[in-house]
Design a protein around this motif. Structure first.
Motif, mmCIF file in Angstrom:
data_model
loop_
_atom_site.group_PDB
_atom_site.id
_atom_site.type_symbol
_atom_site.label_atom_id
_atom_site.label_comp_id
_atom_site.label_asym_id
_atom_site.label_seq_id
_atom_site.Cartn_x
_atom_site.Cartn_y
_atom_site.Cartn_z
ATOM 1 N N LEU A 117 10.421 1.321 22.044
ATOM 2 C CA LEU A 117 10.142 -0.010 22.903
ATOM 3 C C LEU A 117 8.935 -0.366 22.806
ATOM 4 C CD1 LEU A 117 12.281 0.109 26.072
ATOM 5 C CD2 LEU A 117 12.342 -1.503 24.130
ATOM 6 N N LEU A 118 7.892 0.450 22.520
ATOM 7 C CA LEU A 118 6.483 0.189 22.635
ATOM 8 C C LEU A 118 5.977 -0.481 21.261
ATOM 9 C CD1 LEU A 118 4.543 3.726 23.390
ATOM 10 C CD2 LEU A 118 4.785 1.714 24.721
ATOM 11 N N MET A 119 7.154 -0.366 20.408
ATOM 12 C CA MET A 119 6.718 -1.331 19.128
ATOM 13 C C MET A 119 7.809 -2.409 19.174
ATOM 14 S SD MET A 119 6.805 1.825 16.415
ATOM 15 C CE MET A 119 6.452 0.768 15.023
ATOM 16 N N LEU A 120 8.255 -2.868 20.281
ATOM 17 C CA LEU A 120 9.239 -3.919 20.351
ATOM 18 C C LEU A 120 8.755 -5.231 19.513
ATOM 19 C CD1 LEU A 120 12.079 -4.520 21.181
ATOM 20 C CD2 LEU A 120 11.171 -5.334 23.349
ATOM 21 N N PRO A 121 7.499 -5.427 19.941
ATOM 22 C CA PRO A 121 7.176 -6.829 19.433
ATOM 23 C C PRO A 121 7.022 -6.667 17.797
ATOM 24 C CG PRO A 121 5.762 -6.334 21.124
ATOM 25 C CD PRO A 121 6.557 -5.302 20.990
ATOM 26 N N GLU A 122 6.579 -5.673 17.345
ATOM 27 C CA GLU A 122 6.602 -5.287 15.782
ATOM 28 C C GLU A 122 7.979 -5.324 15.264
ATOM 29 O OE1 GLU A 122 4.570 -3.851 17.765
ATOM 30 O OE2 GLU A 122 2.395 -3.823 17.234
ATOM 31 N N LEU A 123 8.917 -4.620 16.059
ATOM 32 C CA LEU A 123 10.269 -4.614 15.559
ATOM 33 C C LEU A 123 10.832 -5.918 15.368
ATOM 34 C CD1 LEU A 123 11.245 -1.222 17.153
ATOM 35 C CD2 LEU A 123 10.785 -1.561 14.872
ATOM 36 N N TRP A 124 10.671 -6.770 16.489
ATOM 37 C CA TRP A 124 11.100 -7.819 16.643
ATOM 38 C C TRP A 124 10.858 -8.881 15.485
ATOM 39 C CZ3 TRP A 124 14.620 -11.331 18.289
ATOM 40 C CH2 TRP A 124 14.274 -12.585 18.330
ATOM 41 N N VAL A 125 9.409 -8.952 15.118
ATOM 42 C CA VAL A 125 8.962 -9.625 13.994
ATOM 43 C C VAL A 125 9.501 -9.179 12.704
ATOM 44 C CG1 VAL A 125 6.767 -10.377 12.890
ATOM 45 C CG2 VAL A 125 6.819 -10.307 15.368
ATOM 46 N N THR A 126 9.848 -7.986 12.518
ATOM 47 C CA THR A 126 10.138 -7.254 11.359
ATOM 48 C C THR A 126 11.708 -7.993 11.085
ATOM 49 O OG1 THR A 126 9.003 -5.387 11.927
ATOM 50 C CG2 THR A 126 10.450 -5.295 9.975
ATOM 51 N N VAL A 127 12.430 -7.687 12.269
ATOM 52 C CA VAL A 127 13.815 -8.512 12.219
ATOM 53 C C VAL A 127 13.602 -9.933 11.902
ATOM 54 C CG1 VAL A 127 15.831 -8.785 13.478
ATOM 55 C CG2 VAL A 127 14.548 -6.527 13.570
ATOM 56 N N TRP A 128 12.830 -10.512 12.480
ATOM 57 C CA TRP A 128 12.730 -11.953 12.322
ATOM 58 C C TRP A 128 12.449 -12.449 11.023
ATOM 59 C CZ3 TRP A 128 15.477 -14.703 15.357
ATOM 60 C CH2 TRP A 128 15.435 -16.032 15.356
ATOM 61 N N ILE A 129 11.512 -11.755 10.335
ATOM 62 C CA ILE A 129 11.170 -11.998 8.961
ATOM 63 C C ILE A 129 12.366 -11.632 8.067
ATOM 64 C CG2 ILE A 129 9.871 -11.042 6.919
ATOM 65 C CD1 ILE A 129 7.805 -10.207 8.789
ATOM 66 N N CYS A 130 12.895 -10.693 8.166
ATOM 67 C CA CYS A 130 14.320 -10.833 7.345
ATOM 68 C C CYS A 130 15.100 -11.887 7.591
ATOM 69 C CB CYS A 130 15.019 -9.436 7.636
ATOM 70 S SG CYS A 130 13.907 -7.873 7.436
ATOM 71 N N VAL A 131 15.263 -12.376 8.987
ATOM 72 C CA VAL A 131 16.333 -13.438 9.203
ATOM 73 C C VAL A 131 15.843 -14.817 8.545
ATOM 74 C CG1 VAL A 131 16.772 -14.906 10.988
ATOM 75 C CG2 VAL A 131 17.010 -12.627 11.446
ATOM 76 N N VAL A 132 14.445 -14.974 8.663
ATOM 77 C CA VAL A 132 13.936 -16.171 7.914
ATOM 78 C C VAL A 132 14.249 -16.005 6.353
ATOM 79 C CG1 VAL A 132 11.762 -17.236 7.561
ATOM 80 C CG2 VAL A 132 12.143 -16.613 9.661
ATOM 81 N N LEU A 133 13.985 -14.961 5.935
ATOM 82 C CA LEU A 133 14.122 -14.775 4.369
ATOM 83 C C LEU A 133 15.523 -14.929 4.172
ATOM 84 C CD1 LEU A 133 12.183 -14.364 2.247
ATOM 85 C CD2 LEU A 133 12.589 -11.942 2.399
#
Lengths: 534, 494
Positions: B13-29
């Motif tokens: 959970l400490l990395m939640l923002p990073e994980l979220w951005v990672t997921v979102w990058i894939c979504v955008v792509l």
């Protein structure tokens, strides 16, 4: 209640006005609305500062109407405003000149909104310096007042005569080159604006270094002037260095003799209202800040080093007067005359005497009104004839009797004719500094003769003699808005000249404790009312 | 050296923002691949929304005061990391917004642009948390990778290609320095993690000196200090303007996160040695940047050189080496963010209509668009350090931090450079306000760009007039440096 917020109202009215003008809802398509708004906000300051003069309790003295908010604990800065006896007249002068300046600029058509916004910021920042009791905010407002000068001069200013002749059209292509600032197009308004801004900013950062050294060396982690004045002690070389940094940093705006060269160029290029504020109150920021820093925080060093000012002020007086006599441009004459007259203030300060220092403060007030009038009228003549060249003018008294009459009064005030407040101030400076600096005082009195010579020469050249061609279509100031500012300034000058009592009491209540610390004697308690002796 | 990855989900959970951005990058792509008809504006909206959510997470963490360490100290989440993450995500949000109009200039791969911007932002978010020489290397390269592509995105523009090539070659060189420096330090101390390195260094050996110098050089390349600045002007000029804006703040901010951790924690004991390095680099950057900026004719190059000088200013705070110095660095970055991003937003808006970045073409901007001219005036004066704008408080903060440490020469140079910088900023002001326009057609500013400029204006004015909450925010972020001396509090409160 009113006591508490009075200074805030005077200070923030111009800024609020500038912010209102900056909003997209006020458009340049309705210049009258812009002018009325500017006049309204300037008027608030104007009325409130007259109230301030009468609400100030001179018997109590000290700093009054204080407002203090913590601004940043980490840096030790507080938003701390308040006025003492030397602040009150300067606040009054600033708001009078601002109010008058708004009307003087009534006919500016190009980008009215921006012009008034910058003018209001300039005047508001100037008022801010006269109220600040925190060195940080002193500098904050000081630098803030310098920067609006750049667009004011550059956009709404005017080139000096001879500009076109000396400018090579081919070379004019690259006016941004560094050599531009050094030697090119000396008479252009761009040159004047850039020189003024850079010169004053350079002076300001020198003073800032002094302020930072005060902050560091005092070890009190505060910029508050009363606390620093009371608790901080500086000795030896450090004190000398700080004093010199603050003195010459602030003296550059004053302008003391070797640092004056930005001033006449700037005055000449500026539009009338800006010249008024500039010569009237902006230059006094220098003297005022020197009193706040050198006199109040470093009293012992001031006693040792103030003779420097006593020497340099003579050069100011004579050099300024000499050049003014030979200048062809009306605004150059007034500009150099201002530099010259600022020498009297330095003389009054250097003598470290109760009478002369009070006189110096009063002279700052008096000179603000007198020079404001002169610049206003020079601006009027320029607007009507499109020249400031004295030999090409003449005989305008036939076309503009009212302006000519006012000009005569302004000249009299500037010379120090009895009945105007300048007379009171000059007499006090001369009387006070006689004991300590007799040579300088004699020269200063000769300077008054010089003033008479160049002002009458200008008066004759512009208004008397044969009516020149350029003057055929000139008009007098007939509209109400054109006469109001002149009448306000004349009225103030004569009223305070005939009845200087209250103003002097107020000033003395500020001067006495400051000088008492420098002379290391108990402050003089004033029991009696008005009078020249403390 | 062994790694054990016994992680619980709650640790991640400490990395939640990073994980979220990672997921979102894939979504955008994926959205871009799967729905080729979707307009680039929609993709932009999607990216902005994703970054907005990430910003929300970060603010939530900030309010909650979440902190912790992951992967044996390689990844740290503390107030300092959160500060820089918020800065990076905030900047990338504004950059995404100001790109929306600009993207129409690209001939291909319009939607991948947003993907790359977010990827670079992700790398910089990791950079802010890097607490270990290895993760420094990985994250720095990760974030730079996206920029290599972005800088050269204007494929038909030779300048852009030149910028990309120059940036790439020098960037790889810096990466090599970083890797070599890391290996030297590891060789001397036997560990990568910052806090343990500090224990392993009893005194400076030649290997350590060379190693740290190389690491500093690599990071100095990122922030663009003087001996390592040569890529900046050309890259700034050639890159698409939103990317220039991004480059001028976000990587510098993230690199300062690493520099602060390195010098203020790990190398704190060796301050007497490295302070000279900082002083020298700061002076050179300020003088060189400001003096060379005078000669510039292109607004992007002018801002590039002024950026070099601004970094020199920030290094004054590094040279102070106290907690107050760290506060000042953070605060100055904030002020620099608003002013610089705002200035670049004006440059974008101007070039959308006129297709020019030459200062000469800014003539009479006040008549063509009073709003743009006023905004540019405010941003430039803030960069110059004029009250009541943010830049003045930032500079004063740095000077106060430095004078408490007695760095007089540095302050004198800083003050001189203020006056020099005022000259070239005023030359632009002169063009905008005093000169008459060659072509008086009004300039239209799109709503999105206008909102970015308003954000910049608001930030510049509020930070200048009422900086107190922001100063407290930066002070809260530097609690990890409290060993460097407590912040003194005013003794004379009412």
């Amino acid at each position: 209640m009113t006591e508490h917020y009075l200074l805030g109202v005077i200070l923030f009215a111009p800024f609020v006005g500038a912010a209102v003008l900056a909003t997209p809802w006020v458009s340049n398509r309705h210049p009258l609305l812009v002018r009325q708004l500017a006049a309204f906000f300037a008027g608030i300051s104007f009325c409130a500062s007259f109230y301030l003069l009468f609400a100030f309790d001179w018997q109590k003295g000290g700093y009054q109407f204080q407002q203090k908010y913590v601004w940043s604990e980490q840096l030790g800065i507080q938003f701390y405003i308040g006025v003492d006896g030397i602040g009150v007249p300067m606040v009054l002068a600033s708001s009078i000149l601002l109010f008058a300046g708004v009307f003087i600029s009534w006919h500016i058509k190009d980008r009215t909104k921006e012009f008034y916004a910058f003018l209001l910021i300039l005047a508001g920042a100037t008022i801010g310096v006269y109220m600040s009791l925190d060195l940080f905010f002193l500098y904050f407002f000081y630098e803030m007042s310098v920067i609006p000068m750049y667009p004011l001069l550059g956009v709404w200013g005017s080139h000096t005569k001879g500009y076109l002749e000396t400018t090579n059209a081919d070379e004019w292509e690259r006016p941004d080159a560094p050599r531009f600032i050094l030697n090119f197009a000396r008479n252009s308004k761009e040159y004047a604006a850039m020189k003024l801004t850079l010169f004053l900013s350079a002076g300001a950062v020198v003073a800032l270094l002094g302020i930072l050294l005060i902050y560091k060396a005092s070890g009190l982690n505060t910029f508050e002037i009363p606390v620093l004045a009371e608790k901080a002690h500086f000795e030896g070389t450090l004190a000398t260095i700080i004093w010199l940094l603050c003195f010459f940093g602030f003296a550059s705006i004053a302008p003391l003799w070797p640092l004056h060269s930005w001033s006449p160029v700037g005055h000449a290029a500026a539009p009338a209202a800006t010249s008024m504020l500039h010569a009237g109150v902006l230059m006094k920021l220098g003297h005022f800040s020197i009193i706040r820093t050198c006199f109040q925080i470093l009293p012992d060093t001031t006693r040792d080093l103030m003779p420097i000012a006593a020497v340099l002020c003579i050069f100011s007086i004579l050099y300024g007067g000499y050049v003014a006599y030979y200048a062809r441009d009306t605004k150059y004459v007034i500009g150099y005359s201002s530099s010259s007259h600022m020498g009297y203030v330095f003389l009054g300060m250097a003598a470290l005497d109760y009478i002369s220092l009070s006189g110096a403060i009063l002279y700052m007030f008096a000179h603000a009104l007198a020079t404001g009038m002169l610049f206003a009228m020079a601006g009027w003549v320029y607007d009507q004839t499109h020249t400031r060249d004295i030999p090409s003018l003449g005989g305008l008294v036939a076309k503009m009797p009212f302006v000519a009459g006012c000009f005569l009064v302004a000249c009299m005030a500037s010379i120090g004719m009895p009945g105007t407040v300048n007379f009171v101030a000059e007499v006090m400076i001369v009387l006070g500094s006689w004991a300590k600096y007799p040579v300088q005082t004699v020269i200063a009195v000769l300077g008054i003769v010089l003033t008479m010579a160049y002002l009458f020469r200008m008066m004759r050249g512009v208004f008397y003699g044969q009516l020149s061609e350029l003057g055929h279509h000139a008009h007098d100031a007939e509209a109400f808005v054109d006469r109001v500012p002149l009448l306000i300034m004349i009225f103030s000058s004569i009223t305070f000249g005939l009845l200087p009592g209250r103003m002097l009491d107020v000033i003395r209540s500020g001067v006495n404790p400051i000088l008492a610390r420098i002379m290391e004697v108990a402050p003089v308690v004033t029991q009696t009312g008005s009078g020249l002796l403390p | 050296m062994t790694f054990d990855l016994n992680l619980t989900l709650s640790d991640l959970l400490l990395m939640l923002p990073e994980l979220w951005v990672t997921v979102w990058i894939c979504v955008v792509l994926c959205v871009d691949f799967l729905m080729p008809r979707m307009s680039q504006r929609a993709i932009a909206g999607l990216s902005v929304a994703g970054m907005g959510v990430a910003l929300g997470f970060l603010l939530w963490y900030y309010i909650e005061g979440t902190n912790g360490v992951l992967f044996k100290g390689m990844f740290v989440l503390d107030r300092l990391a959160l500060f820089f993450k918020i800065l990076v995500v905030g900047v990338s949000l504004l950059v995404l917004l100001s790109s929306i109009d600009y993207v129409s200039r690209f001939s291909f791969f319009k939607s991948e642009y947003y993907f790359l911007v977010m990827m670079a932002a992700l790398g910089m978010m990791f950079m802010s948390s890097a607490n270990d020489l290895l993760s420094v290397f990985i994250t720095v390269e990760f974030s730079t990778f996206g920029f290599y592509v972005l800088v050269a995105y204007l494929r038909d523009d030779l300048r852009s290609s030149e910028a990309g090539l120059k940036f790439f070659i020098l960037g790889v060189f810096a990466a090599a320095l970083l890797a070599y420096g890391t290996s030297l330090v590891y060789g001397e101390t036997g560990t990568f993690i910052f806090p343990t390195i500090a224990q392993g260094m009893a005194h400076m050996t030649p290997g350590l000196v060379v190693g740290w110098l190389m690491i500093f050089a690599a990071l100095g390349f990122k922030i663009g200090t003087v001996p390592l600045h040569s890529w900046i002007p050309d890259t700034y000029q050639g890159a698409p303007t939103p990317i220039t804006a991004f480059l001028s703040i976000a990587p510098k901010g993230a690199a300062f996160a690493i520099l602060l951790r390195m010098f203020f924690s790990t190398l704190a004991a060796f301050k007497p040695q490295w302070v000279w390095l900082m002083i020298g680099v700061a002076m050179l950057s300020m003088l060189y940047g400001n003096i060379v900026a005078i000669a510039q004719r292109n607004i992007k190059r002018l801002l590039a050189y002024s950026g070099i000088a601004q970094i020199g200013n920030i290094l004054i705070g590094m040279a102070a080496g106290t907690r107050m110095g760290a506060d000042a660095v953070l605060f100055y970055l904030l002020t620099y963010l608003f002013a610089n991003l705002g200035a670049f937003a004006v440059v974008i808006a101007f070039s959308q209509t006129t297709n020019s970045d030459e200062i000469e073409d800014y003539s009479g901007l006040n008549r063509r668009s009073p709003f743009l001219a006023f905004a540019m005036l405010v941003f430039l004066l803030s960069l110059a350090g004029v009250p009541p704008l943010a830049g003045f408080i930032g500079k004063l903060y740095l000077f106060v931090a430095a004078i408490k440490e007695g760095l007089y020469t540095l302050i004198v140079v800083g003050l001189i450079s203020i006056v020099i910088s005022l000259y070239y900023y005023l030359v632009v002001v002169k063009k905008m306000y005093i000169s008459e326009p060659a072509d008086p057609t009004p300039i239209k500013v799109s709503g999105v760009l206008q909102s970015v400029i308003y954000v910049g204006l608001a930030g510049t004015l509020i930070l200048g007039i009422y900086p107190r909450p922001f100063i407290e925010y930066t002070v809260a972020a530097t609690t990890i440096f409290s060993h460097l001396g407590a912040v003194p509090v005013v003794t004379t409160l009412p």
